[in-house]
Design an enzyme around this catalytic site. Structure first.
Site, PDB file in Angstrom:
ATOM      1  N   GLY A  15       0.863  -1.175   0.000  1.00 26.43           N
ATOM      2  CA  GLY A  15       0.000   0.000   0.000  1.00 26.43           C
ATOM      3  C   GLY A  15       0.898   1.222   0.000  1.00 26.43           C
ATOM      4  O   GLY A  15       2.126   1.097   0.072  1.00 26.43           O
ATOM      5  N   GLU A 100       9.774  -2.448   4.893  1.00 28.13           N
ATOM      6  CA  GLU A 100      10.386  -1.648   3.812  1.00 28.13           C
ATOM      7  C   GLU A 100      11.034  -2.563   2.771  1.00 28.13           C
ATOM      8  O   GLU A 100      12.144  -2.303   2.283  1.00 28.13           O
ATOM      9  CB  GLU A 100      11.432  -0.678   4.380  1.00 28.13           C
ATOM     10  CG  GLU A 100      10.921   0.225   5.490  1.00 28.13           C
ATOM     11  CD  GLU A 100      10.129   1.425   4.994  1.00 28.13           C
ATOM     12  OE1 GLU A 100       9.791   1.485   3.795  1.00 28.13           O
ATOM     13  OE2 GLU A 100       9.827   2.297   5.830  1.00 28.13           O
TER      14      GLU A 100
END
Ligand code: ADP
Length: 202
Positions: A15, A100
């Site tokens: 997202g 990440e």
């Protein structure tokens, strides 16, 4: 608490920025800890050293993690110099979380698929799209190969609609498509935006 999958598998949470990817990763890993499973969490290091760090969400929740300079360091941390097949005494964690994930290079794919093949539940969180709304690095491949994919949305800072994109602003203006990803000394910010309110200067 039993996984719907038999043995190892890959879960990917994606997202835009502020969509709650870190929160969701923290939630899933915390549940695994409550279930007394062994977990290891990694994130990319900005420098080239290993160190203990935290995966932190924008809302303030955090989880202990190991910051690593690249996927090879994750492999070394989990498998040492050896290899599970030649070293049957080696025990892998039940769950490996990576935040990440988009910042890892193409070596991340083979590593996480190897871990899943060895029975590990791998949970990746990362951006699916870069600030230009183009697929980000290794993520499209991992999304295709995952057993489970969750796409989260944030809230558009302009209109309040679900936001699927990360707006990059440099000195308050939309970034140019060819602006370098790392800009030294520039005043830059990111905001969650919907498709209508996301802009890239050409
Ligand atoms: P991500 O890892 O996807 O960047 P985080 O888990 O770090 O997201 O943070 C999500 C939290 O950010 C939300 O729960 C909310 O408290 C906060 N937040 C700040 N700005 C926004 C926004 N525009 N839309 C949604 N949540 C936001």
């Amino acid at each position: 608490l039993k996984s719907p999958y038999h043995g190892g598998h890959l879960e990917v949470i994606v997202g835009p920025m502020f969509s709650g990817k870190s929160e969701e990763l923290i939630r899933r890993v915390t549940r695994a800890v409550i279930a007394r499973q062994r977990v290891a969490v990694f994130k990319p290091a900005l420098d080239s050293r290993y160190h203990t760090a935290h995966v932190a969400s924008h809302a303030g929740r955090s989880l202990e993690a190991v910051a690593v300079p690249g996927a090879a360091a994750i492999r070394a941390h989990l498998l040492g110099e050896g290899d599970l097949l030649s070293d049957p005494g080696l025990t892998l964690p039940d769950v490996v979380g990576i935040d990440e994930a988009q910042f890892f290079g193409p070596e991340l794919g083979p590593l996480v698929l190897d871990l899943a093949d060895r029975g590990v539940r791998v949970i990746l969180a990362g951006l699916d799209l870069d600030f230009r709304a183009e697929p980000f690095g290794c993520m499209p491949d991992l999304l295709a190969r995952a057993e489970s994919v969750e796409k989260l949305t944030a809230i558009c800072t302009v209109c309040g609609a679900p936001a699927t994109r990360s707006q990059r602003l440099i000195a308050g203006e939309p970034a140019r498509s060819d602006d370098p990803v790392v800009l030294v000394g520039a005043q830059e910010a990111y905001e969650a935006r919907c498709r209508v309110h996301h802009a890239v200067r050409q």
